[in-house]
Design an enzyme around this catalytic site. Structure first.
Site: not given
Ligand code: URA
Length: 429
Positions: A82, A161, A168, A183, A187
């Site tokens: 990621h 999320d 947010r 967050s 995932k």
């Molecule tokens: N990427 C994400 O998946 N979540 C965040 O809070 C910031 C960047």
């Protein structure tokens, strides 16, 4: 329990209990806690921070609000990757087939781009026919058959999320390290791989603008992953300038194809080989950088990419024969002076590419797959007055190429002294 008490506890700097965090996230995902209360909690986190136990509780509570992908029927250690976001970031497109070409399975879900950052899924969609949506069964079966699949993130992954991120975004609470860490890791954990490589970008084009923040984010995510049994390593990488030499969907696919054929800039090839070495070791395979680079020069990684594209209905031969498509307009910008490039602001470059049609200012914007930026000189390169610095390619008639190229030019620094930068700044385990 009452949400007002939880907000008050956080506002007063207390550490929330696991029961409080779990109750809050569960009820928010069910629609029983209104956005205004959740926003008040997020803002309290901005001022008070979170203890590591709270971040871990939040992450796992979020994971529980959605579907979790079961990759257990795929043999071997599945390794995910990621990036916290970059400009011209085509790493996944090269790294995933490269790693898979050594027999380490890659089952990856990627996202779309927004603002100055691009998304791997948008880039893959510039390949004629490529399908980013697969059922879980088809996704797993493809990884069993050919060792690789890159698809769009499924809608039912980590529901909390999705809601919280959207909230947010409009309440000035995105740039909070514990919330970013939970967050991202919620995932990654829900996506099912046993090991995770995190690319935490730092610099003008990244979420984290300074190294200290990038280190804290990286360490928080590494600790979260390891705490739940996912072997996690983070690399902090320099994103003060765009990655590689292109920004834009088809342009980046074409650059990836070049690297997968042993071409492209050598610094990009080496950077990706170093990431591959870490990913492979997470997958239990030890390889030297030279062995890894050989899979770029001997066609092994390209062949994996071809297998993946064809398995997902993409037209590989079309891509090979016509890597890029000509746009209606282009503008080449020349260097106004001689010297060495010491800055090529990634944020400005990302915005320029977005305005040319390559990215989205808002989620509903349509992409021009062929638009974007070609970069001819990067930090550390020598330039002579009149050398081409970059080229904008675009189709939009309302794009002001004169104005935008001047803005980009102002964000490129040419000095007398050469500076060197390294893509990988630090590795955090
Ligand atoms: N990427 C994400 O998946 N979540 C965040 O809070 C910031 C960047």
């Amino acid at each position: 329990m009452r949400m007002v008490d939880i907000i008050q506890n956080k506002r007063d700097g207390k550490v929330l209990s696991k029961a409080e965090t779990t109750w809050m996230i569960d009820n928010y995902a069910k629609g029983e806690i209104p956005d205004y209360q959740m926003a008040a909690w997020a803002m309290a986190v901005y001022f008070q921070g979170m203890a590591m136990t709270e971040i871990a509780d939040l992450t796992m509570a979020m994971v529980e609000t959605g579907h979790q992908i079961d990759l257990s029927t795929i043999p071997g250690i599945k390794v995910d990757k990621h990036s916290t976001g970059g400009v011209g970031d085509k790493v996944t497109l090269i790294l995933a087939p490269l790693v898979a070409s050594f027999g380490v399975p890659v089952a990856k879900m990627s996202g779309r781009g927004l603002g100055h950052t691009g998304g791997t899924i948008d880039k893959l969609e510039s390949i004629h026919g490529y399908q980013v949506e697969r059922t879980q069964e088809a996704f797993v079966q493809q990884v069993k058959d050919i060792g690789i699949s890159v698809i769009g993130q499924s809608d039912d992954l980590v529901k909390a999320d999705k809601l919280l991120y959207a909230l947010r975004d409009v309440t000035a609470t995105v740039d909070i390290i514990p919330l970013i860490a939970s967050s991202i890791m919620s995932k990654k954990i829900a996506a099912g791989s046993g090991a995770i490589l995190l690319d935490v970008t730092v610099g003008s084009g990244a979420f984290m603008k300074n190294l200290d923040d990038a280190r804290i984010l990286a360490k928080t995510m590494v600790d979260l992953g390891n705490a739940v049994g996912r072997k996690t390593v983070a690399v902090v990488t320099d994103m003060r300038q765009p990655l590689g030499t292109t920004i834009g969907n088809r342009l980046e696919i074409a650059e990836s194809m070049a690297v997968l054929q042993g071409g492209g800039r050598s610094d990009l090839r080496h950077f990706i080989a170093e990431l591959a070495q870490i990913m492979l070791s997470l997958g239990g395979v030890t390889k030297s950088i030279d062995e890894i680079l050989s899979h770029l020069s001997n066609g092994a990684a390209l062949d994996k990419f071809k297998q993946m594209i064809e398995a997902q209905n993409g037209d590989f031969d079309d891509l090979l024969n016509t890597p890029t498509h000509e746009t209606a307009f282009s503008k080449v910008v020349l260097s106004p002076k001689s010297g060495y490039i010491t800055d090529f602001d990634a944020l400005v470059a990302g915005h320029l590419a977005m305005k040319s049609g390559a990215g989205r200012a808002v989620k509903s914007d349509q992409l021009d797959m062929d638009a974007g930026l070609r970069i001819f000189k990067k930090i550390g390169d020598q330039v002579v007055t009149g050398d081409p610095l970059f080229e904008i390619v675009y189709n939009k008639t309302d794009f002001d190429a004169e104005l935008e190229s001047q803005v980009m030019l102002d964000a490129i620094v040419i000095a007398d002294e050469k500076i060197e930068i390294k893509e990988i700044v630090e590795i955090i385990k």
